[in-house]
Write an enzyme that holds these catalytic residues in place. Structure first.
Site, short mmCIF file in Angstrom:
data_model
loop_
_atom_site.label_atom_id
_atom_site.label_comp_id
_atom_site.label_asym_id
_atom_site.label_seq_id
_atom_site.Cartn_x
_atom_site.Cartn_y
_atom_site.Cartn_z
N GLY A 245 0.24 3.06 2.62
CA GLY A 245 -0.43 1.85 1.86
C GLY A 245 -1.24 2.26 0.79
O GLY A 245 -1.75 3.52 0.36
N LYS A 246 -1.88 1.31 0.12
CA LYS A 246 -2.63 1.57 -0.90
C LYS A 246 -3.92 2.24 -0.42
O LYS A 246 -4.48 3.22 -1.19
CB LYS A 246 -3.15 0.34 -1.76
CG LYS A 246 -2.12 0.00 -2.65
CD LYS A 246 -2.86 -1.27 -3.33
CE LYS A 246 -2.04 -1.88 -4.34
NZ LYS A 246 -2.61 -3.00 -5.29
#
Ligand code: GLU
Length: 479
Positions: A245-246
């Protein structure tokens, strides 16, 4: 078999590295089998649509060297390639299902559907809409969602990566195929498009696996041959136990590009994230990837994302291009990455700088910080000298003397080149009686004020006699 593959991104703005990997494998298979690669823009989710996102997708693919045979810009016999322009096609297909009694209009309001779901949650049974199907659905007209009428049964299918799979009737439901706004859902549109476009291999993220039984039901309802299914494993964060994920610090492809990752390295890295050819080989050109790629060596389990590896590979690629293709080729790729001061320098000088520094670069943007002093005089900072770990034990008189002797020797040097500079250094060590680390740290700092420079003789050779002497003199005056 000539594979017809597609990359079917949704233009939602941000290009995650996982999205790009879903373009690489279809590309490799299409090129290997001399088939076709299609680019299709899945823009029917108007709420998530981002202006300019399609340009970004096209630009990213071009940057990576992934060309397509049919799709936006170039067109093709099965266009349009934007789903938003294919509404009539979906409606025509949907009507076939309405006519055969396999689809029904469903005006049930969202609140009612939520209540059904809640009822199932309370009873702790799975929520299946087909158990709540309206008894007398109205005639289908614009503004009413259209649902597929599932026939619950078992399905068996083969996935090229996941193997033989099975799902029971509980996997089948009355999925929406045309939404209230008249646009099709992904679940429906991709089946229509893949069929119309002759796609042989549906390669996409593993997240679509659980919906596949519904897709199989649709293929069956339309009497279509199933394509080959190729489910690509997730890319996992550095911890290796959840989807990247970011928050894991993974940047978008655009950010990596701006940071000076080479497209060759990005392609190489992502292709090998979840695939290998069984050898120890780590550096692959695009041609080698096309030759060696095979579906049966795509791994089933998630692949761990490792930015350090990407940076390492990028450094390898910088060196590979320099060694195999020469400084001119590498230079072409560096245009956007030089410090502002380099703008006034000539190309020949920039190439000279590049050829002595390239083997230290991890990314091209390192050029900004690592080469500034080649293009403008650094600010004299006496503190850096007197606090340097090799120089702090020396007195000011020592430092002054070292600089004086160095200036004297260098000003009479006639052949200003790396070899004769090395000879001067050897003489200076004898003359001053100082250790190499002391003398060389002083000269290095005085000409660069940078924590690092390439070999000292190469650095001075590049800077030239005049600049070297003026910088040494400036420091001698300041101490
Ligand atoms: N539009 C879908 C996505 O971006 C594509 C999935 C597929 O390749 O079929 O996730």
């Amino acid at each position: 078999m000539k594979a017809v593959t597609r990359f079917a991104p949704s233009p939602t703005g941000y290009i995650h590295i996982g999205n790009v990997r879903s373009a690489i494998y279809p590309y490799l298979l299409a090129r290997q089998t001399e088939g076709k690669m299609i680019l299709r823009i899945e823009d029917t989710d108007r709420e998530r649509f981002v202006e300019g996102a399609t340009d970004l997708i096209e630009d990213t693919l071009k940057w990576l060297g992934l060309d397509w045979d049919e799709g936006p810009i170039i067109g093709g016999p099965n266009g349009p390639y934007f789903q938003s322009e294919r509404k009539d096609i979906y409606l025509a297909w949907a009507k076939k299902l309405v006519n055969s009694g396999r689809a029904y209009a469903d005006p049930t309001p969202k609140e009612q559907i939520d209540a059904y779901r809640e009822e199932c949650n309370q009873k702790k049974i799975p929520f299946l809409y087909r158990n709540f199907r309206p008894e007398n659905p109205p005639e289908w007209k614009p503004g009413i969602p259209l649902r597929f009428k599932a026939e619950p049964k078992d399905y068996d299918w083969h996935d090229e990566v996941m193997g033989d799979l099975h799902a029971g009737p509980e996997a089948l439901d009355d999925i929406i195929i045309i939404k209230k706004d008249g646009f099709p859902t992904y679940n429906f549109a991709h089946i229509v498009d893949d069929s119309e476009m002759g796609v042989t291999h549906v390669m996409r993220g593993v997240e679509y696996l659980s919906s596949t039984p519904n897709y199989l039901a649709l293929y069956e309802a339309f009497n279509l041959k199933r394509p080959y299914f190729v489910s690509l494993p997730h890319i996992l964060g550095p911890s290796g136990n959840k989807k990247l994920g970011k928050r894991d610090g993974a940047k978008s492809v655009t950010e990596y590009r701006e940071d000076g990752i080479l497209p060759e390295a990005m392609l190489n890295y992502l292709a090998c994230l979840g695939w290998n050819d069984g050898s120890e080989k780590e550096i692959y050109t695009k041609a080698e990837l096309i030759k060696n790629f095979s579906l049966d060596r795509i791994q089933k389990s998630g692949a761990r994302y490792d930015e350090t590896k990407l940076l390492w590979l990028n450094g390898e690629w910088i060196r590979k291009i320099f060694v195999e293709e020469g400084v001119d080729e590498l230079f072409k790729k560096t245009t956007d990455f030089w410090p502002a001061a380099a703008k006034t320098a000539n190309e020949k000088y920039q190439k000279k700088v590049l050829s002595i520094i390239y083997d230290r670069l991890k990314t091209l943007s390192d050029l900004k910080t690592m080469t500034d002093y080649f293009f403008r005089d650094p600010e004299v900072n006496v503190d850096l000298i007197v606090n340097n770990k090799f120089l702090k034990k020396l007195s000011e008189a020592d430092l002054e003397n070292m600089l004086k002797v160095t200036v004297k020797e260098l000003s009479v040097l006639e052949n200003w080149n790396a070899d004769s500079l090395q000879e001067v250094f050897n003489r200076l060590l004898e003359e001053t009686g100082k250790k190499p680390a002391e003398l060389f740290s002083l000269i290095r700092l005085a000409v660069s004020f940078a924590p690092f420079s390439p070999a000292l003789n190469l650095t001075l050779e590049t800077l030239g006699q005049k600049t070297t002497l003026s910088r040494l003199n400036a420091v001698a005056r300041a101490i």
